[in-house]
Structure formats: structure tokens, C-alpha cells
Design a protein around this motif. Structure first.
Motif, PDB file in Angstrom:
ATOM      1  N   ASP A  28      33.358  30.958  28.790  1.00  0.00           N
ATOM      2  CA  ASP A  28      34.360  32.394  29.482  1.00  0.00           C
ATOM      3  C   ASP A  28      34.022  32.926  30.627  1.00  0.00           C
ATOM      4  N   VAL A  29      34.249  33.523  31.286  1.00  0.00           N
ATOM      5  CA  VAL A  29      35.070  33.871  32.353  1.00  0.00           C
ATOM      6  C   VAL A  29      35.040  35.634  32.739  1.00  0.00           C
ATOM      7  N   GLY A  30      34.119  36.547  33.135  1.00  0.00           N
ATOM      8  CA  GLY A  30      35.296  37.760  32.778  1.00  0.00           C
ATOM      9  C   GLY A  30      34.141  38.884  34.115  1.00  0.00           C
ATOM     10  N   ALA A  31      34.612  39.687  34.569  1.00  0.00           N
ATOM     11  CA  ALA A  31      34.432  40.589  35.707  1.00  0.00           C
ATOM     12  C   ALA A  31      35.148  42.268  35.083  1.00  0.00           C
ATOM     13  N   THR A  32      33.835  42.836  35.821  1.00  0.00           N
ATOM     14  CA  THR A  32      33.806  44.567  35.274  1.00  0.00           C
ATOM     15  C   THR A  32      33.454  45.115  36.827  1.00  0.00           C
ATOM     16  N   ILE A  33      34.271  46.261  37.149  1.00  0.00           N
ATOM     17  CA  ILE A  33      33.802  47.707  37.790  1.00  0.00           C
ATOM     18  C   ILE A  33      33.668  48.531  36.757  1.00  0.00           C
ATOM     19  N   LEU A  34      33.311  49.128  37.709  1.00  0.00           N
ATOM     20  CA  LEU A  34      32.180  50.694  37.296  1.00  0.00           C
ATOM     21  C   LEU A  34      32.367  51.441  37.909  1.00  0.00           C
TER      22      LEU A  34
ATOM     23  N   GLU B  25      15.283  53.068  48.063  1.00  0.00           N
ATOM     24  CA  GLU B  25      15.878  52.315  47.099  1.00  0.00           C
ATOM     25  C   GLU B  25      16.041  50.639  46.442  1.00  0.00           C
ATOM     26  N   LEU B  26      16.927  50.565  45.469  1.00  0.00           N
ATOM     27  CA  LEU B  26      16.456  49.369  44.374  1.00  0.00           C
ATOM     28  C   LEU B  26      17.632  48.013  45.605  1.00  0.00           C
ATOM     29  N   GLU B  27      16.715  47.143  45.257  1.00  0.00           N
ATOM     30  CA  GLU B  27      17.702  45.805  45.283  1.00  0.00           C
ATOM     31  C   GLU B  27      19.288  45.966  44.807  1.00  0.00           C
ATOM     32  N   SER B  28      19.778  45.859  45.413  1.00  0.00           N
ATOM     33  CA  SER B  28      21.619  45.782  44.800  1.00  0.00           C
ATOM     34  C   SER B  28      22.587  45.180  44.115  1.00  0.00           C
ATOM     35  N   ARG B  29      21.558  44.075  44.751  1.00  0.00           N
ATOM     36  CA  ARG B  29      21.861  42.426  43.842  1.00  0.00           C
ATOM     37  C   ARG B  29      21.343  42.517  43.021  1.00  0.00           C
TER      38      ARG B  29
ATOM     39  N   GLY C  35      24.726  29.284  26.789  1.00  0.00           N
ATOM     40  CA  GLY C  35      24.364  30.175  28.071  1.00  0.00           C
ATOM     41  C   GLY C  35      24.322  30.650  29.330  1.00  0.00           C
ATOM     42  N   GLY C  36      24.174  31.434  30.387  1.00  0.00           N
ATOM     43  CA  GLY C  36      25.139  31.895  31.359  1.00  0.00           C
ATOM     44  C   GLY C  36      24.222  32.255  32.271  1.00  0.00           C
ATOM     45  N   ILE C  37      25.543  33.209  33.149  1.00  0.00           N
ATOM     46  CA  ILE C  37      25.103  33.434  35.094  1.00  0.00           C
ATOM     47  C   ILE C  37      25.898  34.671  35.009  1.00  0.00           C
ATOM     48  N   HIS C  38      24.343  35.669  35.003  1.00  0.00           N
ATOM     49  CA  HIS C  38      25.102  37.128  35.310  1.00  0.00           C
ATOM     50  C   HIS C  38      24.652  37.701  36.806  1.00  0.00           C
ATOM     51  N   ALA C  39      25.926  37.967  37.262  1.00  0.00           N
ATOM     52  CA  ALA C  39      25.586  38.339  38.802  1.00  0.00           C
ATOM     53  C   ALA C  39      25.897  40.048  38.653  1.00  0.00           C
ATOM     54  N   GLU C  40      25.485  40.520  39.643  1.00  0.00           N
ATOM     55  CA  GLU C  40      25.966  42.275  39.493  1.00  0.00           C
ATOM     56  C   GLU C  40      25.564  43.161  40.591  1.00  0.00           C
ATOM     57  N   ASP C  41      26.312  43.240  41.011  1.00  0.00           N
ATOM     58  CA  ASP C  41      25.920  44.649  42.447  1.00  0.00           C
ATOM     59  C   ASP C  41      26.786  45.434  41.946  1.00  0.00           C
ATOM     60  N   ARG C  42      25.331  46.716  41.994  1.00  0.00           N
ATOM     61  CA  ARG C  42      25.448  48.027  41.564  1.00  0.00           C
ATOM     62  C   ARG C  42      25.598  48.630  43.235  1.00  0.00           C
ATOM     63  N   ASN C  43      26.536  48.462  43.864  1.00  0.00           N
ATOM     64  CA  ASN C  43      26.334  49.297  44.920  1.00  0.00           C
ATOM     65  C   ASN C  43      27.788  48.887  45.809  1.00  0.00           C
ATOM     66  N   LEU C  44      28.618  48.696  45.119  1.00  0.00           N
ATOM     67  CA  LEU C  44      29.677  47.713  45.751  1.00  0.00           C
ATOM     68  C   LEU C  44      30.430  48.680  46.626  1.00  0.00           C
ATOM     69  N   LEU C  45      29.982  47.410  47.761  1.00  0.00           N
ATOM     70  CA  LEU C  45      31.003  47.904  49.029  1.00  0.00           C
ATOM     71  C   LEU C  45      30.332  49.763  49.729  1.00  0.00           C
ATOM     72  N   GLY C  46      29.501  49.729  49.285  1.00  0.00           N
ATOM     73  CA  GLY C  46      28.037  51.086  49.805  1.00  0.00           C
ATOM     74  C   GLY C  46      28.328  52.392  49.144  1.00  0.00           C
ATOM     75  N   TYR C  47      29.413  52.430  47.616  1.00  0.00           N
ATOM     76  CA  TYR C  47      29.254  53.475  47.557  1.00  0.00           C
ATOM     77  C   TYR C  47      29.332  53.639  45.920  1.00  0.00           C
ATOM     78  N   GLY C  48      28.325  53.084  46.136  1.00  0.00           N
ATOM     79  CA  GLY C  48      28.145  53.480  44.439  1.00  0.00           C
ATOM     80  C   GLY C  48      28.342  52.731  42.990  1.00  0.00           C
ATOM     81  N   ARG C  49      29.501  51.627  43.545  1.00  0.00           N
ATOM     82  CA  ARG C  49      29.966  51.265  41.779  1.00  0.00           C
ATOM     83  C   ARG C  49      29.681  49.944  41.741  1.00  0.00           C
ATOM     84  N   ARG C  50      29.566  49.989  40.539  1.00  0.00           N
ATOM     85  CA  ARG C  50      29.282  48.455  40.097  1.00  0.00           C
ATOM     86  C   ARG C  50      30.089  47.718  40.197  1.00  0.00           C
ATOM     87  N   LEU C  51      29.911  45.729  40.288  1.00  0.00           N
ATOM     88  CA  LEU C  51      30.442  44.572  39.965  1.00  0.00           C
ATOM     89  C   LEU C  51      29.841  44.296  39.031  1.00  0.00           C
TER      90      LEU C  51
END
Length: 360
Positions: free
Chosen positions: A82-88, A34-38, A54-70
């Protein structure tokens, strides 16, 4: 294949384990790493128009343990923030579809006005067989233009305009590399409909067509052609759209002899006024000279017309050369361009620009 597709694992190793006492039976054992999820990324750059950014990009590839991405992005430059968020969600709609929910808020200082945007979008991405993919979405966007330079209808500055509607795009991509292509092509067809029946205050259609093709030549040379067309026919009794919904040309991503947005109709103040149709076409020859350094020669052509589906306005041109350094994320471009034609809102015939990524 399914386990790799999740993006959660760096290794997937299947093996057969014999069952004791059975020659006709074995267990399939799958070992995964398993890869690091965050992850957290920090970006710093420089652009010809925005300058320091410049910018800051944060990602969780295993949101709530279900394989969704934030994905959460925060960015700023000397002319925007700008400030934005995406759920996949790659599971709920099946193997070839991704459900995407995006929201964000931002500010940007354009050359002739300031733009404030609040937007939400619900989209489905679909992977068709072969080199085709598509995207269908509902987009809701509130925008307000302030500090407008030029003569406009005063109501456009006081009113928060809303576009809301259905937008679809179909893409065919055969390029050998999406960031540094040397062969193949990409074609994009898009159509959108903003309507008061869907929550908008503006009624119009947005039609898009884009294409780029690349040919590999001997001695590490590549020749590339690109075209990009957008038009916004109005569906009510408006004569034009508010300035925040108009189209602009000029800058490092199209006609490079102009600074940002300075090709096309001009307000009496001398500032860019925008239009309802834009057409860009270009050709570029790229030659490797040493290791990751490449040179380029290019010619750009653009028309920005105040009317929809019209090409009667005077065109603009750009001819130039550049030095590129190829990185895994794309080329860093330093280019100089000359404008032999009309200046429109520009004041100089020469432009020097710095950018990352190809125009096409």
C-alpha cells in the motif's frame, strides 16, 4: 501551551526582562528550541497472517513553513502492499480541531479473495472537554475483489464497487496508557451512511460499538474485558453486500483460536464467505513474571452472522495462554489458543500466533 502543541519545538522557555527605567513594565521574552521538522523511519516486522512485512514512513512536521504535517507511508508484506499520504492542518479550524486529508492505494490478499482499494477521505477531528474526542468524515472508496474462492454473484467480481458517505465516531478514553493500559476504559460509538446520493454504488448503514476496560490488581496483575460489534444493514434491494464489504472474524485481533477470517459462514468451497454482523467479546488476565515479561490467560467469543443486526448464527470460541514482552510501542505477543467448538473454515483446533499490540 500553544507553542508546545504545534509539535515543532522541543523546549519553550518564557522569562521576564525588565524595561530600563520602568518598575511597572517588563518584556516577556520566549525562547524556543526548534525540532528537526523532517524524519524518515524504516519498519520491519512479522505477522501471523502477513508474515514478513515492512514499511517506510516519511514525515514533514512543518510543511511549507506553516506548521502543517505531511505523512507518507509505503508498506508491503508477503500478502499486501500500500501507498498512502496524509495532510494534517491543526490551525485552520481552531484550537480543538484538526483538518485531515488522506488518500491511498493498495492491494491485499485476503483468505478468500484479493482486494484492490483506492480511497480518499476528508475528516475533522475534534477534542471535547474531558476524555472525549470525535471524528467526522466524508469517505470515498473504490474496491474490487478478484480471485474469489466460493460461490458469489458473478457481477460482484466484474464490478468495481464504490462506498461513499458520511462517517462519524465518538470516543471516550480514560486509560492510563493507550499502548499498555493497566486501568481505565475506552468506549467507541460509530455510525456511517453510504449512499448513491453521496457518490456510492452501495447503499447501507454501518453501525459500530466497541468497549474495553482494565482493572489493576495486586502483584502487577491486570484483568481486561473487551467487546466489539459491527453491523451493516442494507438500504436497497440487495440480499447481501459484495464480499469486499462483508465482515470477517478470526485472527490475532479477535478470536485467536482461528486463523485470519476463518470464523463464520463458509462457502461451498470451504472458504470464508463473510457476513453483515460481527460480535466479539473477550476477557484476559495479564501477570508480570519478570522485568518486561508477562503471561496471559484469555477467553474469546465471536459471532459472524450473514444477516444484518442478527445473532442467530453459531458462535465460535477460543481459550489460550500467551507470553508478552512489553515494549514502548506495545507488547509483542506469542500466544497459543484452542477451539473447543465448531471449526467453520478452519481445519485445526489449535492456533499459534505472533502479533504486536493488545486485542483490547
Amino acid at each position: 501551551d500553544e507553542l508546545y502543541r504545534t509539535g515543532l519545538f522541543g523546549a519553550v522557555r518564557p522569562r521576564l526582562r525588565p524595561v530600563e527605567g520602568r518598575d511597572d513594565l517588563a518584556d516577556l521574552e520566549v525562547g524556543v528550541r526548534e525540532l528537526e521538522s523532517r524524519s524518515l523511519g524504516v519498519e520491519v516486522g512479522w505477522g501471523s497472517y502477513e508474515m514478513l512485512r515492512g514499511g517506510i514512513h516519511a514525515e514533514d512536521r512543518n510543511l511549507l513553513g506553516y506548521g502543517r504535517r505531511l505523512l507518507i507511508d509505503v508498506g508491503a508484506s508477503m500478502k499486501s502492499w500500500d501507498v498512502g499520504a496524509t495532510i494534517l492542518d491543526p490551525w485552520i479550524l481552531g484550537r480543538n480541531d484538526i483538518l485531515e486529508l488522506t488518500g491511498g492505494f493498495g492491494f491485499r490478499e485476503e483468505p478468500s479473495f484479493d482486494r484492490r482499494t483506492l480511497a480518499f477521505e476528508l475528516a475533522v477531528r475534534h477534542k471535547f472537554p474531558g476524555p472525549y474526542r470525535g471524528r467526522l468524515s466524508y469517505l470515498y472508496k473504490d474496491e474490487k475483489a478478484t480471485n474469489i474462492f466460493g460461490v458469489i454473484d458473478p457481477i460482484d467480481e466484474r464490478t468495481l464497487t464504490t462506498t461513499a458517505g458520511i462517517y462519524g465516531v465518538l470516543i471516550r478514553d480514560t486509560r492510563d496508557n493507550p499502548l499498555i493500559p493497566t486501568s481505565g476504559s475506552i468506549t467507541t460509538l460509530g455510525l456511517g451512511w453510504s449512499s448513491d446520493a453521496l457518490g456510492a454504488t452501495l447503499n447501507f448503514i454501518e453501525a459500530k460499538f466497541g468497549a474495553a476496560t482494565h482493572f489493576k490488581l495486586p502483584n502487577d496483575s491486570v484483568i481486561a474485558f473487551g467487546v466489539d460489534f459491527i453491523s451493516k444493514p442494507i438500504l436497497d434491494d440487495r440480499q447481501t453486500l459484495p464480499i469486499q464489504e462483508r465482515l470477517f472474524l478470526g485472527g490475532p485481533s479477535n478470536v485467536r483460536s482461528f486463523r485470519q477470517d476463518r470464523l463464520g459462514p463458509v462457502a461451498p468451497t470451504g472458504d470464508p464467505a463473510g457476513g453483515l454482523t460481527s460480535l466479539y467479546a473477550g476477557i484476559e488476565w495479564r501477570q508480570r513474571v519478570w522485568q518486561q515479561f508477562h503471561t496471559s490467560l484469555f477467553a474469546d467469543f465471536g459471532i459472524e452472522d450473514p444477516q444484518a443486526l442478527s445473532f442467530s448464527f453459531e458462535p465460535g470460541y477460543g481459550f489460550g495462554l500467551g507470553l508478552h514482552y512489553y515494549l514502548p510501542i506495545g507488547p509483542i505477543r506469542v500466544e497459543v489458543a484452542y477451539n473447543p467448538g465448531p471449526l467453520f473454515a478452519e481445519k485445526r483446533r489449535w492456533a499459534l500466533l505472533l502479533a504486536i499490540g493488545f486485542v483490547f
